[in-house]
Design a protein around this motif. Structure first.
Motif, PDB file in Angstrom:
ATOM      1  N   CYS A 188      50.217  67.598  23.458  1.00  0.00           N
ATOM      2  CA  CYS A 188      50.430  66.889  22.183  1.00  0.00           C
ATOM      3  C   CYS A 188      50.236  67.793  20.976  1.00  0.00           C
ATOM      4  CB  CYS A 188      49.502  65.690  22.083  1.00  0.00           C
ATOM      5  SG  CYS A 188      47.752  66.106  21.857  1.00  0.00           S
ATOM      6  N   ARG A 189      49.613  68.939  21.179  1.00  0.00           N
ATOM      7  CA  ARG A 189      49.404  69.978  20.171  1.00  0.00           C
ATOM      8  C   ARG A 189      48.384  69.597  19.083  1.00  0.00           C
ATOM      9  NH1 ARG A 189      51.529  74.389  20.264  1.00  0.00           N
ATOM     10  NH2 ARG A 189      51.231  74.809  18.038  1.00  0.00           N
ATOM     11  N   LEU A 190      47.707  68.467  19.233  1.00  0.00           N
ATOM     12  CA  LEU A 190      46.718  68.084  18.215  1.00  0.00           C
ATOM     13  C   LEU A 190      45.587  69.103  18.140  1.00  0.00           C
ATOM     14  CD1 LEU A 190      45.809  66.010  16.139  1.00  0.00           C
ATOM     15  CD2 LEU A 190      44.646  64.758  17.968  1.00  0.00           C
ATOM     16  N   CYS A 191      45.128  69.585  19.290  1.00  0.00           N
ATOM     17  CA  CYS A 191      44.035  70.561  19.291  1.00  0.00           C
ATOM     18  C   CYS A 191      44.478  71.868  18.639  1.00  0.00           C
ATOM     19  CB  CYS A 191      43.535  70.804  20.706  1.00  0.00           C
ATOM     20  SG  CYS A 191      44.780  71.426  21.845  1.00  0.00           S
ATOM     21  N   ALA A 192      45.690  72.289  18.903  1.00  0.00           N
ATOM     22  CA  ALA A 192      46.192  73.536  18.327  1.00  0.00           C
ATOM     23  C   ALA A 192      46.298  73.441  16.810  1.00  0.00           C
ATOM     24  CB  ALA A 192      47.545  73.875  18.932  1.00  0.00           C
ATOM     25  N   LYS A 193      46.698  72.265  16.322  1.00  0.00           N
ATOM     26  CA  LYS A 193      46.829  72.079  14.875  1.00  0.00           C
ATOM     27  C   LYS A 193      45.474  72.094  14.186  1.00  0.00           C
ATOM     28  CE  LYS A 193      51.076  69.306  15.176  1.00  0.00           C
ATOM     29  NZ  LYS A 193      51.653  67.955  14.982  1.00  0.00           N
ATOM     30  N   ARG A 194      44.448  71.576  14.873  1.00  0.00           N
ATOM     31  CA  ARG A 194      43.126  71.465  14.249  1.00  0.00           C
ATOM     32  C   ARG A 194      42.263  72.708  14.448  1.00  0.00           C
ATOM     33  NH1 ARG A 194      41.607  66.100  13.325  1.00  0.00           N
ATOM     34  NH2 ARG A 194      43.470  64.960  12.685  1.00  0.00           N
ATOM     35  N   CYS A 195      42.586  73.577  15.390  1.00  0.00           N
ATOM     36  CA  CYS A 195      41.758  74.749  15.657  1.00  0.00           C
ATOM     37  C   CYS A 195      41.691  75.653  14.430  1.00  0.00           C
ATOM     38  CB  CYS A 195      42.311  75.543  16.839  1.00  0.00           C
ATOM     39  SG  CYS A 195      41.325  77.019  17.212  1.00  0.00           S
ATOM     40  N   PRO A 196      40.514  75.931  13.891  1.00  0.00           N
ATOM     41  CA  PRO A 196      40.405  76.707  12.652  1.00  0.00           C
ATOM     42  C   PRO A 196      40.702  78.195  12.818  1.00  0.00           C
ATOM     43  CG  PRO A 196      38.224  76.205  13.477  1.00  0.00           C
ATOM     44  CD  PRO A 196      39.188  75.469  14.359  1.00  0.00           C
ATOM     45  N   VAL A 197      40.739  78.696  14.059  1.00  0.00           N
ATOM     46  CA  VAL A 197      40.961  80.137  14.271  1.00  0.00           C
ATOM     47  C   VAL A 197      42.213  80.405  15.110  1.00  0.00           C
ATOM     48  CG1 VAL A 197      38.526  80.765  13.997  1.00  0.00           C
ATOM     49  CG2 VAL A 197      39.391  80.101  16.259  1.00  0.00           C
ATOM     50  N   ASP A 198      43.058  79.382  15.276  1.00  0.00           N
ATOM     51  CA  ASP A 198      44.313  79.534  16.033  1.00  0.00           C
ATOM     52  C   ASP A 198      44.078  80.123  17.423  1.00  0.00           C
ATOM     53  OD1 ASP A 198      45.839  78.543  13.900  1.00  0.00           O
ATOM     54  OD2 ASP A 198      45.895  80.518  12.949  1.00  0.00           O
TER      55      ASP A 198
END
Length: 622
Positions: A577-587
């Motif tokens: 769903c990519r939600l975690c990737a969008k929220r990760c502060p350090v990519d």
């Protein structure tokens, strides 16, 4: 706030004034009690009160009179703001401003119950209307907190109407000072501030000590993390503390009292100030109280919030205007305390127990509790428990009864792991001892203490190394630094714990912690240092395998210490769903939409954002 317009010259005047107050009140009249304790206030109780006041102003029927009353803390902080409607003693929980019109229309004016705002048991779905029907209250036995949630703490008339100052009148009119001390001794009352010393013995020592003047002091300098017992008592029933102090002053021959309150408790200071002023105007403080010839007055001193000032000699140094540092007690403060004079110091909860003991008798109080721990104790029940708040239970009730019957069990129905009693210097007690009675001596035997009454519940996800580190860090910051064992010993223990939690623990670290803890206990100057190692020693003793896992395996079993676990994404569960990737502060998270993602461990800072936001629980700690 009430304005006193009379002065009570005798005990008969007090009783006549009480009858006058009660005669002017209609027990059938509609009344609304809004809790303005600190917890309810933080959750919006002021807005609730204002909405009720607005509704009262808009009453069209002038023959209707609805009484509005602000009260102190009910104790059921988890469910605040709390509103109680009389007649009926109907308790509404989690009340918001927008709920007020319905309560006013249906319950206050219509006499009907608003069911959606009543307490409902999570398991049985049983609805409770009054406090007596709610398990949180039903298992309690309230003496000190009996008037919290019932009276307006700024109204001396409310306190008198509820029986206030009757104990003082009995003491001054029909008892000699020695008789009062005999009653306190026979009751078995022990100090509620931490040490558990027999109150009657301390009072007798203060009375027999040579020197004038004598001082009576109430310790309201509550600094334990998670503790708010004394705060709620001073905010919700300040006159009970004053009445106890006046009786104590009469018993030991003192004419001057002090209440030491930390400056972070502004509402407690405000309500105590109002209570002192009202008591003076009525003649319950000052010269010739109730025509007895005995004079006593009280003043408030505000502390700067130093935890060490809860210790008796440090508190008295602060009262004298000096730095709040403890001294060695070669001579007890009852003999040489404030200004080098005999000084009787008790915790505010101890003082609030005095009036009911004098009024109802030592035998009544001694019938409650255990053989060596009499009466009740107020605890602040916090942590991973469903019903956080203030509870007052008989001494000897088991930990299981307090945590599960009163507290409702563990949040999220997780497994219980430990409970820490006695504040930051208390020990952690594991599940094996849930059926042990809670009293002064048994808690000490279990490697903890009663303390002032803090009780922090921990669930299965708690890391005991982290817990020990947290409390030791608090005590390091609060140590006055006067004695070397405390100043250097706590710092060294904390350094070892920090290394362990960062994955840098070494063989022998646990043994070194034990040795330093024993050294502190034997050599520190005051109770802060002597008990500072209890959180460490008790967790090492009861949860040694967790320490060994941190040191030997470089792994935190509870997955709390960031250096000793990592986040991974389960490819079988991840939906892309990519939600975690969008929220990760350090990519640190990569992956295509609708395909499993992965975490770059070299980039991951273990902030936990991905774990918190994943709607499918595909992010796991390993």
């Amino acid at each position: 706030m009430s304005t006193v317009e009379t002065r009570l010259e005798t005990a008969d005047d007090l009783e006549q004034y009480r009858e006058q107050i009660l005669a002017a009140r209609d027990p059938k009249a509609a009344r609304v009690r809004v809790c303005l304790g600190t917890g309810c206030t933080a959750k919006g109780a002021v807005e609730v009160l204002e909405r009720f006041r607005q509704a009262a102003r808009e009453l069209e029927d002038e023959s209707l009179v609805v009484g509005l009353k602000c009260t102190g803390c009910h104790g059921f902080c988890e469910r605040g703001p709390i509103v109680v409607v009389d007649p009926g003693n109907v308790l509404y929980q989690n009340v918001k401003g927008e709920d007020v019109p319905e309560i006013w229309r249906e319950s206050v004016l219509g006499g009907r119950v608003v069911e959606r705002l009543l307490y409902q048991d999570e398991e049985t779905e049983t609805v409770a209307t009054t406090p007596d029907e709610i398990p949180f209250y039903r298992a309690q036995h309230r003496i000190v907190l009996a008037l919290n949630g019932v009276i307006d703490p700024t109204s001396v008339e409310d306190y008198i109407a509820a029986g206030g100052y009757a104990g003082l009148a009995k003491a001054l009119v029909s008892m000699q000072p020695e008789e009062i001390i005999d009653q306190i001794t026979a009751s078995g009352l022990r100090g509620r501030g931490g040490g558990g010393f027999l109150t009657g013995r301390k009072w007798r020592s203060a009375r027999n000590a040579p020197g004038e003047p004598r001082y009576v002091i109430a310790n309201g300098d509550e600094g334990d993390p998670g503790a708010f017992m004394d705060r709620s008592l001073m905010e919700g029933s300040p006159h009970s503390v004053l009445e106890g102090m006046i009786i104590g002053g009469y018993a030991v021959g003192s004419s001057q009292g002090y209440i030491y309150v930390r400056n972070e408790y502004p509402k407690a200071v405000e309500h105590l100030t109002i209570a002192i002023r009202a008591a003076r105007e009525l003649g319950l403080l000052g010269e010739n109280i109730l025509g007895s010839g005995f004079g006593f007055d009280v003043r408030i001193n505000r502390g700067a919030g130093a935890f060490v000032c809860g210790e008796s000699t440090a508190l008295m140094a602060s009262l004298e205007g000096r730095v709040g540092e403890p001294r060695a007690k070669y001579i007890h403060t009852v003999e040489s305390g404030l200004n080098g004079k005999p000084s009787l110091l008790n915790n505010v909860e101890t003082w609030a127990n005095v009036p009911p003991i004098i009024l109802r008798g030592a035998e009544w109080f001694a019938s409650l509790g255990t053989e060596k721990s009499k009466g009740t104790k107020v605890f602040s029940l916090t942590g991973n428990v469903k019903n956080t708040g203030l509870v007052e239970v008989p001494m000897g009730m088991t930990l299981r009864q307090i945590i599960y019957d009163v507290g409702g069990g563990i949040r999220g129905n997780k497994a219980f792991k430990a409970v820490q009693t006695g504040g930051p210097s208390g020990g952690c007690i594991p599940a094996d001892y849930l059926d042990e009675p809670v009293d002064f001596d048994r808690l000490t035997e279990l490697g903890s203490m009663m303390g002032s009454g803090g009780m922090i519940v921990m669930d299965e996800d708690t890391c005991m190394v982290h817990v020990a580190k947290y409390f030791l860090g608090f005590l390091k910051d609060e140590s006055c630094g006067k004695c070397t064992p405390c100043r250097e010993g706590i710092a060294q223990m904390l350094h070892i714990l920090e290394r362990i939690s960062q994955g840098e623990g070494r063989e022998g670290d646990v043994e070194q912690l034990e040795a330093l803890g024993e050294l502190l206990e034997d050599t520190a100057l005051c109770a802060l240092g002597k008990t500072a190692a209890y959180p460490v020693l008790s967790t090492v003793r009861r949860f040694r395998e967790e320490y060994e896992s941190h040191v030997r395996d470089k792994h935190c079993p509870a997955k709390v210490c960031p250096a000793l676990f990592r986040y991974e994404i389960d490819p079988e569960v991840c939906t892309g769903c990519r939600l975690c990737a969008k929220r990760c502060p350090v990519d640190a998270i990569t992956g295509e939409r609708k395909k499993p993602h992965a975490i770059d461990q070299a980039k991951c800072t273990k902030c936990g954002t991905c774990f918190d936001v994943c709607p499918f629980s595909s992010v796991v700690k390993v």
